[in-house]
Scaffold this active site. Structure first.
Site, PDB file in Angstrom:
ATOM      1  N   HIS A 242     -17.040   4.727   7.828  1.00  6.52           N
ATOM      2  CA  HIS A 242     -16.287   5.407   5.605  1.00  6.52           C
ATOM      3  C   HIS A 242     -15.517   5.886   6.837  1.00  6.52           C
ATOM      4  CE1 HIS A 242     -16.746   9.205   5.470  1.00  6.52           C
ATOM      5  NE2 HIS A 242     -18.589   9.505   6.222  1.00  6.52           N
ATOM      6  N   CYS A 243     -14.142   6.374   5.831  1.00  8.99           N
ATOM      7  CA  CYS A 243     -12.895   7.239   6.046  1.00  8.99           C
ATOM      8  C   CYS A 243     -12.739   8.122   4.907  1.00  8.99           C
ATOM      9  CB  CYS A 243     -12.494   6.554   7.345  1.00  8.99           C
ATOM     10  SG  CYS A 243     -10.952   5.574   6.249  1.00  8.99           S
ATOM     11  N   LYS A 244     -11.583   8.398   5.145  1.00  4.29           N
ATOM     12  CA  LYS A 244     -10.413   9.430   3.857  1.00  4.29           C
ATOM     13  C   LYS A 244     -10.611   8.611   2.721  1.00  4.29           C
ATOM     14  CE  LYS A 244      -6.731  12.698   2.453  1.00  4.29           C
ATOM     15  NZ  LYS A 244      -5.767  13.030   2.666  1.00  4.29           N
TER      16      LYS A 244
END
Length: 98
Positions: free
Chosen positions: A64-66
Site C-alpha cells: 500500500h501507499c497513499k
C-alpha cells in the site's frame, strides 16, 4: 491476484490476523500514519530488498501507499520478480484513514 479492500483488511486485522503488509511510501509519510504491523520499504528501494523478501514469494503480500499508485507499481514489480500472491490495498492510506 485480486486487490484487497480496506474493509477486508480491517476485518482481518480486527480478527487478529497478521498479514504481511508492505508500506511503499517514504519514511516521512509513515511517521504521519501507518497500518499497525506494516513494514516500510519505500518503492525506490524495493529492488534492493528482494533478498529480504525471498521467503514471501508464495505467501500473501499486501502492498500500500497513499492512494494506490505507487503500490500498484510495487505489485507489478513484485509479480514480475516471481511473487505469486501480491495484493494492492484499494485506495491506500487515504481510504484506510477514513
Amino acid at each position: 491476484m485480486a486487490d484487497i479492500s480496506i474493509t477486508e483488511l480491517k476485518q482481518r486485522l480486527q480478527a487478529g490476523e497478521t498479514p504481511t503488509i508492505i508500506d511503499v511510501r517514504e519514511p516521512w509519510e509513515v511517521e504521519e500514519s501507518r497500518i499497525p504491523g506494516s513494514q516500510n520499504i519505500p518503492l525506490g528501494t524495493l529492488p534492493t530488498k528482494l533478498d529480504d523478501l525471498e521467503d514471501l514469494k508464495d505467501q500473501e503480500v499486501i502492498v500500500h501507499c497513499k492512494s494506490g499508485g505507487r503500490s500498484a507499481s510495487a505489485k507489478a514489480f513484485l509479480t514480475q520478480q516471481g511473487f505469486t500472491n501480491v495484493r494492492n490495498l484499494e485506495g491506500g492510506m487515504l481510504a484506510y484513514g477514513s
